[in-house]
Design a protein around this motif. Sequence first.
Motif, PDB file in Angstrom:
ATOM      1  N   GLN A   1      50.308  40.503  43.621  1.00 39.78           N
ATOM      2  CA  GLN A   1      49.374  41.585  43.317  1.00 39.78           C
ATOM      3  C   GLN A   1      47.941  41.158  43.581  1.00 39.78           C
ATOM      4  O   GLN A   1      47.137  41.925  44.107  1.00 39.78           O
ATOM      5  CB  GLN A   1      49.535  42.018  41.852  1.00 39.78           C
ATOM      6  CG  GLN A   1      48.667  43.206  41.445  1.00 39.78           C
ATOM      7  CD  GLN A   1      49.109  44.486  42.112  1.00 39.78           C
ATOM      8  OE1 GLN A   1      50.248  44.599  42.557  1.00 39.78           O
ATOM      9  NE2 GLN A   1      48.207  45.445  42.208  1.00 39.78           N
ATOM     10  N   GLY A   2      47.628  39.901  43.204  1.00 39.71           N
ATOM     11  CA  GLY A   2      46.269  39.412  43.434  1.00 39.71           C
ATOM     12  C   GLY A   2      45.946  39.311  44.909  1.00 39.71           C
ATOM     13  O   GLY A   2      44.830  39.644  45.338  1.00 39.71           O
ATOM     14  N   THR A   3      46.902  38.872  45.715  1.00 42.65           N
ATOM     15  CA  THR A   3      46.688  38.785  47.159  1.00 42.65           C
ATOM     16  C   THR A   3      46.464  40.164  47.764  1.00 42.65           C
ATOM     17  O   THR A   3      45.606  40.365  48.631  1.00 42.65           O
ATOM     18  CB  THR A   3      47.888  38.102  47.829  1.00 42.65           C
ATOM     19  OG1 THR A   3      48.084  36.818  47.230  1.00 42.65           O
ATOM     20  CG2 THR A   3      47.645  37.935  49.319  1.00 42.65           C
ATOM     21  N   TRP A   4      47.237  41.141  47.295  1.00 39.50           N
ATOM     22  CA  TRP A   4      47.104  42.512  47.779  1.00 39.50           C
ATOM     23  C   TRP A   4      45.729  43.086  47.450  1.00 39.50           C
ATOM     24  O   TRP A   4      45.101  43.745  48.281  1.00 39.50           O
ATOM     25  CB  TRP A   4      48.206  43.366  47.167  1.00 39.50           C
ATOM     26  CG  TRP A   4      48.272  44.770  47.690  1.00 39.50           C
ATOM     27  CD1 TRP A   4      47.890  45.896  47.045  1.00 39.50           C
ATOM     28  CD2 TRP A   4      48.727  45.176  48.975  1.00 39.50           C
ATOM     29  NE1 TRP A   4      48.091  46.992  47.828  1.00 39.50           N
ATOM     30  CE2 TRP A   4      48.609  46.584  49.038  1.00 39.50           C
ATOM     31  CE3 TRP A   4      49.230  44.497  50.083  1.00 39.50           C
ATOM     32  CZ2 TRP A   4      48.961  47.320  50.156  1.00 39.50           C
ATOM     33  CZ3 TRP A   4      49.592  45.235  51.206  1.00 39.50           C
ATOM     34  CH2 TRP A   4      49.460  46.624  51.228  1.00 39.50           C
ATOM     35  N   GLU A   5      45.241  42.824  46.239  1.00 41.51           N
ATOM     36  CA  GLU A   5      43.917  43.314  45.847  1.00 41.51           C
ATOM     37  C   GLU A   5      42.820  42.622  46.648  1.00 41.51           C
ATOM     38  O   GLU A   5      41.815  43.244  47.000  1.00 41.51           O
ATOM     39  CB  GLU A   5      43.703  43.099  44.349  1.00 41.51           C
ATOM     40  CG  GLU A   5      44.452  44.072  43.466  1.00 41.51           C
ATOM     41  CD  GLU A   5      44.024  45.510  43.720  1.00 41.51           C
ATOM     42  OE1 GLU A   5      42.821  45.746  43.948  1.00 41.51           O
ATOM     43  OE2 GLU A   5      44.899  46.393  43.712  1.00 41.51           O
ATOM     44  N   LYS A   6      42.990  41.332  46.944  1.00 38.64           N
ATOM     45  CA  LYS A   6      41.999  40.620  47.761  1.00 38.64           C
ATOM     46  C   LYS A   6      41.916  41.229  49.157  1.00 38.64           C
ATOM     47  O   LYS A   6      40.834  41.371  49.722  1.00 38.64           O
ATOM     48  CB  LYS A   6      42.361  39.140  47.845  1.00 38.64           C
ATOM     49  CG  LYS A   6      42.119  38.361  46.552  1.00 38.64           C
ATOM     50  CD  LYS A   6      42.482  36.901  46.728  1.00 38.64           C
ATOM     51  CE  LYS A   6      42.251  36.126  45.431  1.00 38.64           C
ATOM     52  NZ  LYS A   6      42.626  34.690  45.579  1.00 38.64           N
ATOM     53  N   ARG A   7      43.089  41.575  49.695  1.00 34.71           N
ATOM     54  CA  ARG A   7      43.096  42.191  51.019  1.00 34.71           C
ATOM     55  C   ARG A   7      42.413  43.558  50.987  1.00 34.71           C
ATOM     56  O   ARG A   7      41.652  43.913  51.900  1.00 34.71           O
ATOM     57  CB  ARG A   7      44.526  42.332  51.514  1.00 34.71           C
ATOM     58  CG  ARG A   7      45.188  40.999  51.872  1.00 34.71           C
ATOM     59  CD  ARG A   7      46.634  41.212  52.296  1.00 34.71           C
ATOM     60  NE  ARG A   7      47.267  39.937  52.617  1.00 34.71           N
ATOM     61  CZ  ARG A   7      48.553  39.807  52.929  1.00 34.71           C
ATOM     62  NH1 ARG A   7      49.339  40.882  52.936  1.00 34.71           N
ATOM     63  NH2 ARG A   7      49.041  38.624  53.214  1.00 34.71           N
ATOM     64  N   ARG A   8      42.681  44.324  49.953  1.00 39.09           N
ATOM     65  CA  ARG A   8      42.049  45.637  49.845  1.00 39.09           C
ATOM     66  C   ARG A   8      40.526  45.492  49.694  1.00 39.09           C
ATOM     67  O   ARG A   8      39.773  46.246  50.314  1.00 39.09           O
ATOM     68  CB  ARG A   8      42.626  46.415  48.663  1.00 39.09           C
ATOM     69  CG  ARG A   8      41.933  47.746  48.462  1.00 39.09           C
ATOM     70  CD  ARG A   8      42.788  48.784  47.787  1.00 39.09           C
ATOM     71  NE  ARG A   8      43.197  48.422  46.453  1.00 39.09           N
ATOM     72  CZ  ARG A   8      43.772  49.286  45.599  1.00 39.09           C
ATOM     73  NH1 ARG A   8      43.985  50.532  45.986  1.00 39.09           N
ATOM     74  NH2 ARG A   8      44.151  48.904  44.407  1.00 39.09           N
ATOM     75  N   LYS A   9      40.096  44.549  48.906  1.00 41.53           N
ATOM     76  CA  LYS A   9      38.654  44.336  48.744  1.00 41.53           C
ATOM     77  C   LYS A   9      38.026  43.876  50.047  1.00 41.53           C
ATOM     78  O   LYS A   9      36.903  44.279  50.388  1.00 41.53           O
ATOM     79  CB  LYS A   9      38.401  43.308  47.638  1.00 41.53           C
ATOM     80  CG  LYS A   9      36.924  43.137  47.306  1.00 41.53           C
ATOM     81  CD  LYS A   9      36.727  42.212  46.123  1.00 41.53           C
ATOM     82  CE  LYS A   9      35.252  42.108  45.779  1.00 41.53           C
ATOM     83  NZ  LYS A   9      35.008  41.213  44.621  1.00 41.53           N
TER      84      LYS A   9
END
Length: 403
Positions: free
Chosen positions: A2-10
Amino acid sequence: MQGTWEKRRKRIFEIIEVGTEYDYVSRIYDFFNAFCIILNLAASMVYTFDSYREAYGALLMTIEQVTVALFMVDYFLRVWTAKYLYPGSSQPRAIWKYVTSFTGIVDLLSFLPQYLPFFFPAGAIAFRMFRIIRIFRLFRINAYYDSLNVITEVIVSKKQQLFSSVFIILMLMFASSLCMYSLEHEAQPDVFSNAFSGIWWAGSTLLTVGYGDIYPITTLGKLFGIFIAFLGVGIVAIPTGIISAGFVDQYSRIKRMSEYGHEADIHFIQIQLTEQDPWVGKTISQLHLPTRVIVAAIQRDHRILVPRGSMTLRMGDSMVLGAESFHNNKGERIQLKEMALQKNHPWIGQRIRELDISRKSIIVLIRRGEKTMIPHGGLVLREGDMVIFYSQMHIAGAEAIDL
Protein backbone atom coordinates in the motif's frame (compact mmCIF):
# COMPACT_ATOMS: atom_id res chain seq x y z
CA MET A 1 2.49 -2.73 -0.91
CA GLN A 2 0.00 0.00 0.00
CA GLY A 3 2.84 2.37 0.84
CA THR A 4 4.54 1.72 -2.49
CA TRP A 5 1.28 2.35 -4.33
CA GLU A 6 0.76 5.67 -2.54
CA LYS A 7 4.35 6.72 -3.31
CA ARG A 8 3.74 6.04 -6.98
CA ARG A 9 0.51 8.03 -6.93
CA LYS A 10 2.23 10.95 -5.21
CA ARG A 11 5.07 10.81 -7.71
CA ILE A 12 2.58 10.91 -10.59
CA PHE A 13 0.97 13.95 -8.97
CA GLU A 14 4.36 15.68 -8.80
CA ILE A 15 4.94 14.91 -12.47
CA ILE A 16 1.58 16.10 -13.84
CA GLU A 17 1.56 19.27 -11.75
CA VAL A 18 3.78 22.23 -12.62
CA GLY A 19 7.25 20.98 -11.76
CA THR A 20 10.21 22.70 -10.21
CA GLU A 21 13.30 23.38 -12.27
CA TYR A 22 15.10 20.47 -10.64
CA ASP A 23 12.41 17.87 -11.34
CA TYR A 24 13.34 17.14 -14.93
CA VAL A 25 10.67 14.48 -15.48
CA SER A 26 7.95 16.89 -14.40
CA ARG A 27 9.37 19.67 -16.53
CA ILE A 28 9.46 17.38 -19.57
CA TYR A 29 5.80 16.51 -18.96
CA ASP A 30 4.96 20.22 -18.69
CA PHE A 31 6.59 20.97 -22.04
CA PHE A 32 4.96 17.92 -23.63
CA ASN A 33 1.52 18.91 -22.36
CA ALA A 34 1.95 22.47 -23.63
CA PHE A 35 3.11 21.11 -26.99
CA CYS A 36 0.03 18.86 -27.25
CA ILE A 37 -2.28 21.81 -26.50
CA ILE A 38 -0.71 23.97 -29.23
CA LEU A 39 -0.57 21.06 -31.69
CA ASN A 40 -4.24 20.21 -31.13
CA LEU A 41 -5.38 23.80 -31.65
CA ALA A 42 -3.17 24.17 -34.73
CA ALA A 43 -4.58 20.99 -36.27
CA SER A 44 -8.15 22.14 -35.56
CA MET A 45 -7.51 25.49 -37.28
CA VAL A 46 -5.73 24.02 -40.31
CA TYR A 47 -8.59 21.54 -40.76
CA THR A 48 -10.96 24.42 -41.52
CA PHE A 49 -9.12 25.18 -44.80
CA ASP A 50 -10.62 23.18 -47.68
CA SER A 51 -7.34 22.67 -49.54
CA TYR A 52 -5.46 21.43 -46.47
CA ARG A 53 -8.40 19.28 -45.39
CA GLU A 54 -8.45 17.50 -48.73
CA ALA A 55 -4.68 16.94 -48.76
CA TYR A 56 -3.96 16.24 -45.09
CA GLY A 57 -7.37 15.52 -43.61
CA ALA A 58 -6.48 12.05 -42.35
CA LEU A 59 -3.26 13.26 -40.71
CA LEU A 60 -5.01 16.21 -39.04
CA MET A 61 -7.76 13.96 -37.69
CA THR A 62 -5.16 11.53 -36.35
CA ILE A 63 -3.34 14.37 -34.58
CA GLU A 64 -6.61 15.58 -33.04
CA GLN A 65 -7.62 12.10 -31.88
CA VAL A 66 -4.21 11.34 -30.35
CA THR A 67 -3.95 14.66 -28.51
CA VAL A 68 -7.53 14.42 -27.25
CA ALA A 69 -6.78 10.91 -25.95
CA LEU A 70 -3.77 12.34 -24.11
CA PHE A 71 -6.02 15.04 -22.62
CA MET A 72 -8.34 12.30 -21.38
CA VAL A 73 -5.48 10.38 -19.76
CA ASP A 74 -4.23 13.60 -18.15
CA TYR A 75 -7.70 14.30 -16.76
CA PHE A 76 -8.09 10.89 -15.14
CA LEU A 77 -4.58 11.11 -13.68
CA ARG A 78 -5.52 14.43 -12.09
CA VAL A 79 -8.71 12.93 -10.69
CA TRP A 80 -6.73 9.97 -9.32
CA THR A 81 -4.18 12.25 -7.60
CA ALA A 82 -6.63 14.97 -6.48
CA LYS A 83 -6.07 14.08 -2.80
CA TYR A 84 -2.57 15.56 -3.06
CA LEU A 85 -3.86 18.70 -4.77
CA TYR A 86 -6.19 19.29 -1.80
CA PRO A 87 -4.32 17.66 1.10
CA GLY A 88 -6.73 18.97 3.72
CA SER A 89 -9.73 17.17 2.20
CA SER A 90 -10.78 13.55 2.03
CA GLN A 91 -10.31 11.77 -1.28
CA PRO A 92 -13.97 12.06 -2.44
CA ARG A 93 -14.04 15.69 -1.38
CA ALA A 94 -10.74 16.40 -3.15
CA ILE A 95 -12.01 14.77 -6.35
CA TRP A 96 -15.20 16.82 -6.18
CA LYS A 97 -13.22 20.05 -5.71
CA TYR A 98 -11.10 19.33 -8.77
CA VAL A 99 -13.99 18.15 -10.97
CA THR A 100 -16.05 21.27 -10.20
CA SER A 101 -13.14 23.72 -10.44
CA PHE A 102 -12.58 25.86 -13.54
CA THR A 103 -9.52 23.88 -14.62
CA GLY A 104 -11.32 20.60 -13.96
CA ILE A 105 -14.28 21.60 -16.15
CA VAL A 106 -11.97 22.80 -18.92
CA ASP A 107 -9.96 19.57 -18.73
CA LEU A 108 -13.17 17.53 -18.97
CA LEU A 109 -14.62 19.47 -21.90
CA SER A 110 -11.30 19.33 -23.75
CA PHE A 111 -11.87 15.65 -24.55
CA LEU A 112 -15.49 14.75 -23.71
CA PRO A 113 -17.17 16.34 -26.80
CA GLN A 114 -14.89 14.22 -28.98
CA TYR A 115 -16.41 10.97 -27.70
CA LEU A 116 -20.02 11.95 -26.95
CA PRO A 117 -21.19 11.54 -30.60
CA PHE A 118 -20.38 7.82 -30.34
CA PHE A 119 -23.04 7.49 -27.66
CA PHE A 120 -25.43 10.24 -28.83
CA PRO A 121 -25.14 10.55 -32.64
CA ALA A 122 -28.10 12.92 -32.85
CA GLY A 123 -26.24 15.61 -30.91
CA ALA A 124 -23.01 15.51 -32.94
CA ILE A 125 -23.36 19.10 -34.16
CA ALA A 126 -24.04 20.47 -30.68
CA PHE A 127 -21.14 18.50 -29.19
CA ARG A 128 -18.82 19.86 -31.88
CA MET A 129 -19.57 23.38 -30.65
CA PHE A 130 -18.22 22.47 -27.20
CA ARG A 131 -14.82 21.70 -28.70
CA ILE A 132 -14.06 25.40 -28.76
CA ILE A 133 -13.72 25.20 -24.96
CA ARG A 134 -10.52 23.25 -25.60
CA ILE A 135 -8.79 26.58 -26.23
CA PHE A 136 -9.06 27.33 -22.51
CA ARG A 137 -6.41 24.67 -21.95
CA LEU A 138 -3.97 27.37 -23.03
CA PHE A 139 -4.36 28.72 -19.51
CA ARG A 140 -2.28 25.75 -18.38
CA ILE A 141 0.65 27.11 -20.39
CA ASN A 142 0.28 30.28 -18.33
CA ALA A 143 1.04 28.18 -15.24
CA TYR A 144 4.11 26.56 -16.81
CA TYR A 145 6.05 29.77 -17.42
CA ASP A 146 6.62 32.47 -14.82
CA SER A 147 6.96 35.16 -17.49
CA LEU A 148 3.36 34.55 -18.59
CA ASN A 149 2.16 34.79 -14.99
CA VAL A 150 2.78 38.53 -15.23
CA ILE A 151 -0.51 38.75 -17.15
CA THR A 152 -2.44 37.22 -14.28
CA GLU A 153 -0.61 39.28 -11.66
CA VAL A 154 -1.31 42.56 -13.47
CA ILE A 155 -5.02 41.83 -13.94
CA VAL A 156 -5.46 40.70 -10.33
CA SER A 157 -3.57 43.70 -8.94
CA LYS A 158 -5.58 46.15 -11.09
CA LYS A 159 -8.97 44.43 -10.81
CA GLN A 160 -10.62 47.25 -8.85
CA GLN A 161 -9.55 49.92 -11.36
CA LEU A 162 -10.58 47.72 -14.28
CA PHE A 163 -13.98 47.03 -12.71
CA SER A 164 -14.54 50.76 -12.18
CA SER A 165 -13.63 51.62 -15.79
CA VAL A 166 -15.82 48.85 -17.23
CA PHE A 167 -18.72 49.99 -15.01
CA ILE A 168 -18.34 53.55 -16.36
CA ILE A 169 -18.37 52.26 -19.94
CA LEU A 170 -21.54 50.22 -19.34
CA MET A 171 -23.35 53.13 -17.71
CA LEU A 172 -22.33 55.41 -20.57
CA MET A 173 -23.62 52.85 -23.08
CA PHE A 174 -27.04 52.73 -21.42
CA ALA A 175 -27.22 56.52 -21.15
CA SER A 176 -26.18 56.95 -24.80
CA SER A 177 -28.76 54.41 -25.93
CA LEU A 178 -31.52 56.25 -24.08
CA CYS A 179 -30.49 59.64 -25.47
CA MET A 180 -30.21 58.35 -29.03
CA TYR A 181 -33.65 56.77 -28.74
CA SER A 182 -35.09 60.15 -27.75
CA LEU A 183 -33.40 61.87 -30.72
CA GLU A 184 -33.93 59.25 -33.45
CA HIS A 185 -37.13 57.38 -32.59
CA GLU A 186 -39.44 59.62 -34.61
CA ALA A 187 -37.12 59.68 -37.63
CA GLN A 188 -36.28 55.93 -37.52
CA PRO A 189 -39.00 54.11 -35.57
CA ASP A 190 -37.96 50.74 -37.02
CA VAL A 191 -34.26 51.16 -36.18
CA PHE A 192 -34.54 52.85 -32.78
CA SER A 193 -37.76 51.14 -31.69
CA ASN A 194 -37.04 51.30 -27.94
CA ALA A 195 -34.41 52.47 -25.46
CA PHE A 196 -32.48 49.22 -25.68
CA SER A 197 -32.31 49.18 -29.47
CA GLY A 198 -29.51 51.73 -29.30
CA ILE A 199 -27.28 49.49 -27.17
CA TRP A 200 -25.67 48.00 -30.28
CA TRP A 201 -25.08 51.48 -31.72
CA ALA A 202 -23.68 52.75 -28.41
CA GLY A 203 -21.36 49.78 -28.04
CA SER A 204 -19.95 50.00 -31.57
CA THR A 205 -19.54 53.78 -31.29
CA LEU A 206 -17.99 53.89 -27.82
CA LEU A 207 -15.62 51.05 -28.70
CA THR A 208 -14.67 52.96 -31.89
CA VAL A 209 -15.72 50.10 -34.18
CA GLY A 210 -18.61 51.76 -36.02
CA TYR A 211 -20.01 49.03 -38.28
CA GLY A 212 -22.40 51.45 -39.95
CA ASP A 213 -25.41 49.12 -39.85
CA ILE A 214 -27.26 51.48 -37.49
CA TYR A 215 -26.60 55.21 -37.38
CA PRO A 216 -28.37 58.54 -36.69
CA ILE A 217 -29.89 60.57 -39.55
CA THR A 218 -31.15 63.67 -37.69
CA THR A 219 -28.90 66.67 -37.12
CA LEU A 220 -29.05 66.41 -33.34
CA GLY A 221 -28.49 62.66 -33.54
CA LYS A 222 -25.39 63.13 -35.68
CA LEU A 223 -23.98 65.77 -33.35
CA PHE A 224 -24.63 63.52 -30.37
CA GLY A 225 -23.01 60.61 -32.24
CA ILE A 226 -19.87 62.67 -32.87
CA PHE A 227 -19.73 63.60 -29.19
CA ILE A 228 -20.10 59.96 -28.11
CA ALA A 229 -17.42 58.88 -30.61
CA PHE A 230 -14.93 61.38 -29.17
CA LEU A 231 -15.90 60.42 -25.64
CA GLY A 232 -15.48 56.73 -26.46
CA VAL A 233 -11.86 57.24 -27.51
CA GLY A 234 -11.01 58.55 -24.05
CA ILE A 235 -13.23 56.20 -22.04
CA VAL A 236 -12.06 53.01 -23.75
CA ALA A 237 -8.44 54.12 -23.34
CA ILE A 238 -8.82 53.99 -19.53
CA PRO A 239 -8.67 50.18 -19.08
CA THR A 240 -5.97 49.99 -21.77
CA GLY A 241 -3.89 52.52 -19.86
CA ILE A 242 -4.46 50.71 -16.57
CA ILE A 243 -3.23 47.39 -17.98
CA SER A 244 -0.31 49.03 -19.79
CA ALA A 245 0.78 50.85 -16.64
CA GLY A 246 0.51 47.60 -14.70
CA PHE A 247 2.78 45.82 -17.18
CA VAL A 248 5.33 48.63 -17.04
CA ASP A 249 5.34 48.60 -13.22
CA GLN A 250 5.65 44.83 -13.04
CA TYR A 251 8.46 44.56 -15.56
CA SER A 252 10.25 47.56 -14.02
CA ARG A 253 10.14 45.84 -10.63
CA ILE A 254 11.49 42.61 -12.12
CA LYS A 255 14.24 44.54 -13.91
CA ARG A 256 15.25 46.39 -10.75
CA MET A 257 15.44 43.11 -8.88
CA SER A 258 17.64 41.56 -11.58
CA GLU A 259 19.91 44.60 -12.01
CA TYR A 260 20.41 45.63 -8.43
CA GLY A 261 19.83 42.38 -6.60
CA HIS A 262 23.49 41.36 -6.92
CA GLU A 263 24.57 44.48 -5.00
CA ALA A 264 22.91 43.19 -1.81
CA ASP A 265 25.55 40.53 -1.17
CA ILE A 266 24.97 40.55 2.60
CA HIS A 267 21.68 40.72 4.47
CA PHE A 268 21.30 41.60 8.14
CA ILE A 269 18.76 40.58 10.77
CA GLN A 270 18.30 41.87 14.31
CA ILE A 271 17.35 39.62 17.23
CA GLN A 272 16.87 40.52 20.88
CA LEU A 273 18.03 38.04 23.51
CA THR A 274 15.61 37.01 26.23
CA GLU A 275 16.24 35.01 29.37
CA GLN A 276 15.11 31.82 27.63
CA ASP A 277 17.73 32.11 24.87
CA PRO A 278 20.69 29.73 25.34
CA TRP A 279 23.12 32.38 24.06
CA VAL A 280 22.69 34.49 27.20
CA GLY A 281 25.83 34.21 29.36
CA LYS A 282 28.01 32.86 26.54
CA THR A 283 30.81 34.63 24.75
CA ILE A 284 30.58 35.22 21.01
CA SER A 285 33.33 32.71 20.38
CA GLN A 286 31.24 30.05 22.14
CA LEU A 287 28.25 30.46 19.82
CA HIS A 288 29.84 28.31 17.07
CA LEU A 289 28.12 30.24 14.30
CA PRO A 290 28.45 28.95 10.74
CA THR A 291 31.46 30.21 8.81
CA ARG A 292 29.51 32.62 6.64
CA VAL A 293 27.46 34.15 9.48
CA ILE A 294 28.94 37.12 11.37
CA VAL A 295 27.92 39.18 14.38
CA ALA A 296 28.02 42.69 12.90
CA ALA A 297 27.06 44.72 15.99
CA ILE A 298 25.54 44.51 19.45
CA GLN A 299 23.20 47.11 20.91
CA ARG A 300 23.23 47.27 24.71
CA ASP A 301 21.50 50.02 26.72
CA HIS A 302 21.27 52.29 23.67
CA ARG A 303 24.97 51.82 22.95
CA ILE A 304 26.43 50.16 19.86
CA LEU A 305 29.25 47.78 20.81
CA VAL A 306 31.84 46.31 18.47
CA PRO A 307 31.60 42.53 18.94
CA ARG A 308 34.67 40.60 20.02
CA GLY A 309 35.13 36.92 20.64
CA SER A 310 35.49 37.40 24.40
CA MET A 311 32.38 39.56 24.78
CA THR A 312 29.73 37.95 27.01
CA LEU A 313 26.15 38.28 25.83
CA ARG A 314 23.49 39.51 28.22
CA MET A 315 19.73 39.38 28.41
CA GLY A 316 18.23 42.30 26.45
CA ASP A 317 21.14 42.59 24.02
CA SER A 318 20.13 43.26 20.42
CA MET A 319 22.38 41.34 18.04
CA VAL A 320 22.78 42.24 14.39
CA LEU A 321 23.68 39.12 12.40
CA GLY A 322 24.89 39.25 8.81
CA ALA A 323 25.02 36.53 6.16
CA GLU A 324 25.34 36.23 2.42
CA SER A 325 22.07 36.47 0.55
CA PHE A 326 20.72 33.17 -0.67
CA HIS A 327 21.54 32.09 -4.21
CA ASN A 328 22.30 28.83 -5.88
CA ASN A 329 24.84 28.08 -8.57
CA LYS A 330 22.55 29.65 -11.17
CA GLY A 331 22.27 32.92 -9.26
CA GLU A 332 18.62 32.41 -8.31
CA ARG A 333 17.22 33.84 -5.10
CA ILE A 334 14.36 32.95 -2.80
CA GLN A 335 11.59 35.51 -2.52
CA LEU A 336 9.43 35.30 0.58
CA LYS A 337 6.06 36.97 1.04
CA GLU A 338 4.44 38.45 4.12
CA MET A 339 0.77 39.02 4.72
CA ALA A 340 -1.03 40.63 7.66
CA LEU A 341 -4.27 38.86 8.56
CA GLN A 342 -6.80 41.67 8.75
CA LYS A 343 -10.37 41.36 10.00
CA ASN A 344 -12.56 38.89 8.02
CA HIS A 345 -9.54 37.25 6.38
CA PRO A 346 -10.49 33.63 5.51
CA TRP A 347 -7.36 32.25 7.22
CA ILE A 348 -8.35 33.60 10.65
CA GLY A 349 -9.42 30.81 12.99
CA GLN A 350 -7.98 28.06 10.83
CA ARG A 351 -5.15 25.69 11.61
CA ILE A 352 -2.16 25.85 9.29
CA ARG A 353 -2.73 22.32 8.02
CA GLU A 354 -6.33 23.28 7.08
CA LEU A 355 -5.31 26.15 4.80
CA ASP A 356 -6.25 25.71 1.14
CA ILE A 357 -2.92 26.79 -0.35
CA SER A 358 -0.66 25.39 -3.02
CA ARG A 359 1.61 22.44 -2.20
CA LYS A 360 4.47 24.75 -3.18
CA SER A 361 3.47 27.31 -0.52
CA ILE A 362 5.40 26.94 2.73
CA ILE A 363 4.73 29.03 5.84
CA VAL A 364 8.10 29.94 7.33
CA LEU A 365 7.13 31.76 10.54
CA ILE A 366 4.36 33.69 12.27
CA ARG A 367 4.76 37.06 14.00
CA ARG A 368 2.09 37.65 16.66
CA GLY A 369 2.62 41.01 18.29
CA GLU A 370 6.16 41.03 19.68
CA LYS A 371 6.33 37.25 19.57
CA THR A 372 7.85 35.20 16.74
CA MET A 373 6.41 31.71 16.41
CA ILE A 374 7.63 28.65 14.54
CA PRO A 375 4.62 27.34 12.55
CA HIS A 376 3.23 23.85 13.03
CA GLY A 377 0.14 22.15 11.65
CA GLY A 378 -1.99 22.69 14.74
CA LEU A 379 -1.26 26.42 15.14
CA VAL A 380 -4.49 28.46 14.88
CA LEU A 381 -4.08 31.78 13.04
CA ARG A 382 -5.49 34.92 14.61
CA GLU A 383 -6.43 38.39 13.49
CA GLY A 384 -3.35 40.62 13.33
CA ASP A 385 -0.90 37.76 12.72
CA MET A 386 1.87 38.46 10.24
CA VAL A 387 2.38 35.33 8.13
CA ILE A 388 5.69 34.96 6.31
CA PHE A 389 5.71 32.26 3.65
CA TYR A 390 7.25 31.09 0.41
CA SER A 391 4.94 30.61 -2.56
CA GLN A 392 5.13 30.58 -6.35
CA MET A 393 1.46 31.47 -6.70
CA HIS A 394 -0.13 34.91 -6.48
CA ILE A 395 -1.89 35.59 -3.17
CA ALA A 396 -3.82 38.83 -2.87
CA GLY A 397 -2.66 41.12 -0.08
CA ALA A 398 0.82 39.58 0.19
CA GLU A 399 3.94 41.71 -0.12
CA ALA A 400 7.25 40.41 -1.44
CA ILE A 401 10.36 40.21 0.76
CA ASP A 402 13.62 40.07 -1.18
CA LEU A 403 16.37 38.04 0.49
